[in-house]
Enzyme design. Structure first.
Site, mmCIF file in Angstrom:
data_model
loop_
_atom_site.group_PDB
_atom_site.id
_atom_site.type_symbol
_atom_site.label_atom_id
_atom_site.label_comp_id
_atom_site.label_asym_id
_atom_site.label_seq_id
_atom_site.Cartn_x
_atom_site.Cartn_y
_atom_site.Cartn_z
ATOM 1 N N MET A 164 0.857 -1.178 0.000
ATOM 2 C CA MET A 164 0.000 0.000 0.000
ATOM 3 C C MET A 164 0.894 1.229 0.000
ATOM 4 S SD MET A 164 -3.075 0.936 2.680
ATOM 5 C CE MET A 164 -2.037 0.810 4.118
ATOM 6 N N ARG A 297 -6.477 -1.213 9.338
ATOM 7 C CA ARG A 297 -6.612 -0.590 10.650
ATOM 8 C C ARG A 297 -7.111 -1.584 11.676
ATOM 9 N NH1 ARG A 297 -8.711 5.392 8.501
ATOM 10 N NH2 ARG A 297 -6.583 6.190 8.240
ATOM 11 N N TYR A 441 1.338 3.652 12.689
ATOM 12 C CA TYR A 441 1.029 3.477 11.273
ATOM 13 C C TYR A 441 -0.448 3.162 11.034
ATOM 14 C CZ TYR A 441 2.361 -1.591 11.895
ATOM 15 O OH TYR A 441 2.505 -2.894 12.289
ATOM 16 N N GLU A 442 -0.812 3.188 9.764
ATOM 17 C CA GLU A 442 -2.213 3.066 9.332
ATOM 18 C C GLU A 442 -3.086 4.172 9.940
ATOM 19 O OE1 GLU A 442 -2.923 1.320 6.943
ATOM 20 O OE2 GLU A 442 -1.127 0.082 6.910
ATOM 21 N N GLY A 443 -2.536 5.349 10.068
ATOM 22 C CA GLY A 443 -3.244 6.473 10.672
ATOM 23 C C GLY A 443 -2.968 6.500 12.152
#
Length: 590
Positions: A164, A297, A441-443
């Protein structure tokens, strides 16, 4: 040497006894013929063997050796290639993948338990397949049939992997300012140019191809997030017959040297006019990428649960054996010069905190998995809409609360060991380092909190929250347990605060940002209280069958309600203090 064994008894308890997953699957036509309780148990048994026997033994050596960048190529630690080949041969990459393209089609309620095992065994190893699974999900949901037929089968087989590619050096959470460009070509493909950073598994030696999902902008794209498109960019170009052709103009410029997950290659990826293919619609790439991001997430939240479980198992074993001091009530081990430290109140506090948070998280992960299964497989339109709304509401909580609790739990697990917890050979310090990234990570978890309060509660006037709250209240009112009143009180606190914040957001621009993290945590404790109430009801009804197992459930539930749920009181006070105190300093005064 630290060990890990999957908590199969507890996973079955959650899956079968608390949520009665098999009954749900039986009424969903897409699942009814492919999975039942026996199938699920067989998969969990095999998954436990893979996690404990194949992956966990590589964790420490993988951490010590790390991924290596050598002239543009990435070499994973010794044993990873062989283990990944065995893992892929078992079909594990495609466990919940679409059967039309070679996936096993298993429900998410089952997959979350498998993911927990993977992260507990070794987070670095788990990430390689987690990104592939997420990429497959996005391709399946948004790509053309031609792209699906070409790329999904070898990805589900594990021969090809996925990545990604979102973040750029100047653009993290603010993806609207990305600079990567896509130039249309006469043959319908696009030339992709730009650099991406922090790309998990962007380069590795485990698979023969890597399929990058890349966010980029066309020359005439609107400004900001509305001008982002999504492209599929293979590392190696694929010929018409499905075979591999020439290398694409994609290269790995370097890998990061990190605090943890050292065996996972975190790459700088350069695209120099690389051939890419549009996924979904022009300028709607962010929406398509969110299909993958929301999957990741939840997965990254589960990393927190898995790491916590592994830390807990080793901390309990150590606490039972380590002799230090005497119990407060007098000597327990009369034939030894000290008692096991598990007799001491503070050690019990730490162990019970890990146990209550981890088991509560495991149940909540299964609950979110249930909502995902309903959203995907139910044929009832109203049920689907409600499930989709619950997934949107609960995903930021799952990601942030699971991972915040994962770090707290791993630190407790390390602390149980005292000075030995700081020493490499016991494995606890690695858990702390590996789990820390899950909050980032992932927001980042701060972004998750803003998403929850700003978009999922304030922006829709609390409609989705109201649906969840109604479910919890209905259960608590029917629940004849001492914990039901505590659950109702906590729920009332959440609803009252939500109403207050809806009002504050109208008059204070800083209200949402100031309250969001504490609000997410408060919501998380209420959600866990709901899970613990459901688990306690089942445990009470079956206590006569197995007093050790169900008695432990009831005791842990009591600890959660008496010692952890009261944290919501402090969170409420902090939220109601408002935003003013956060802006008492000018920037130059910090």
């Amino acid at each position: 040497m630290p060990e890990y064994n999957a908590p199969l008894r507890d996973m079955r308890f959650v899956l079968h006894e608390v949520f009665d997953a098999a009954s749900l699957w039986a009424r969903l036509p897409a699942l009814a013929e492919s999975v039942d309780a026996d199938t699920a148990d067989a998969i969990l048994e095999e998954a436990a063997k893979v996690a404990a026997g194949l992956i966990a033994p590589l964790s420490r050596s993988g951490d010590e050796e790390g991924a290596q960048w050598i002239g543009g190529d990435v070499r994973t630690p010794a044993g990873f290639r062989q283990a990944y080949a065995t893992y892929a041969d078992g079909g594990w990459v495609g466990l919940s993948g679409n059967p039309l393209y070679g996936g096993m089609g298993m429900p998410k309620m089952l997959a979350v338990a498998f993911e927990e095992m993977l992260y507990a065994a070794d987070s670095s190893f788990a990430l390689y397949s987690a990104l592939s699974s997420g990429a497959c999900l996005a391709i399946d949901a948004h790509a053309s049939d031609a792209l699906k037929n070409t790329y999904l089968p070898p990805m589900y087989e594990g021969r090809w992997a996925g990545s990604m590619c979102l973040t750029e050096a100047h653009a993290g959470s603010d993806l609207g300012i990305i600079r990567t460009r896509a130039e249309p070509r006469a043959d319908g493909s696009y030339g992709i140019s730009g650099s991406k950073i922090f790309i998990t598994g962007g380069e590795q030696d485990l698979t023969e191809n890597i399929i990058h999902l890349v966010l980029a902008k066309l020359p005439d794209a609107p400004a900001g997030a509305k001008g982002i498109s999504l492209f599929l960019v293979p590392k190696v170009l694929v010929k018409a017959d499905g075979g591999l052709g020439a290398c694409n103009a994609v290269s790995c410029g370097s890998i990061e040297h990190k605090m943890g997950i050292k065996a996972s290659a975190t790459c700088v990826m350069n695209f120099d006019g690389a051939t890419g293919y549009l996924v979904g619609e022009v300028n709607k790439g962010l929406m398509a990428m969110f299909t993958m991001m929301n999957y990741e997430r939840l997965s990254i939240g589960i990393q927190g649960i898995g790491c916590a479980e592994a830390s807990y198992q080793n901390a309990v074993a150590y606490a039972r054996e380590r002799l230090q001091g005497r119990a407060a009530t007098g000597a327990i081990s009369q034939d030894r010069n000290a008692d096991p430290i598990i007799a001491h109140a503070d050690v019990r506090r730490m162990l019970l905190t890990i146990k209550a948070l981890t088991e509560g998280g495991r149940a909540f992960a299964c609950y979110v998995g249930q909502q995902l299964d309903l959203a995907k497989f139910t044929e009832d339109a109203d049920e689907r809409r409600r499930a989709e709304a619950q997934v949107a509401l609960l995903t930021p909580i799952a990601k942030a609360f699971f991972s915040d609790n994962g770090l707290e739990s791993c630190v407790h697990g390390q602390q149980v060991f005292g000075g030995h917890g700081y020493i490499r050979e016991w494995g606890q310090e690695q858990r702390v380092r590996d789990v820390r990234i899950a909050q980032i990570y992932e927001g980042t978890n701060g972004i998750q909190a803003l998403d929850l309060l700003g978009r999922k509660v304030v922006a829709n006037a609390g409609v989705a929250l109201g649906s969840f709250a109604a479910e919890v209240r209905d259960f608590a009112l029917r629940c004849e347990m001492p914990s039901s009143r505590l659950l109702l009180d906590a729920l009332a606190r959440l609803e009252s605060l939500s109403d207050w914040l809806l009002e504050q957001a109208r008059i204070d621009a800083h209200a949402v940002g100031a309250a969001s993290v504490e609000y997410l945590h408060l919501f998380g404790y209420v959600a866990y209280a709901y899970m613990w109430a459901r688990m306690a009801v089942v445990a009470q009804a079956r206590l006569h069958e197995d007093r050790d197992f169900y008695g432990a459930k009831l005791a842990t539930a009591e600890f959660f309600f008496r010692r952890l749920l009261p944290r919501t009181l402090g969170l409420e006070a902090s939220i109601r203090a408002g935003s003013e105190a956060l802006y008492g300093l000018r920037a130059e005064q910090f």
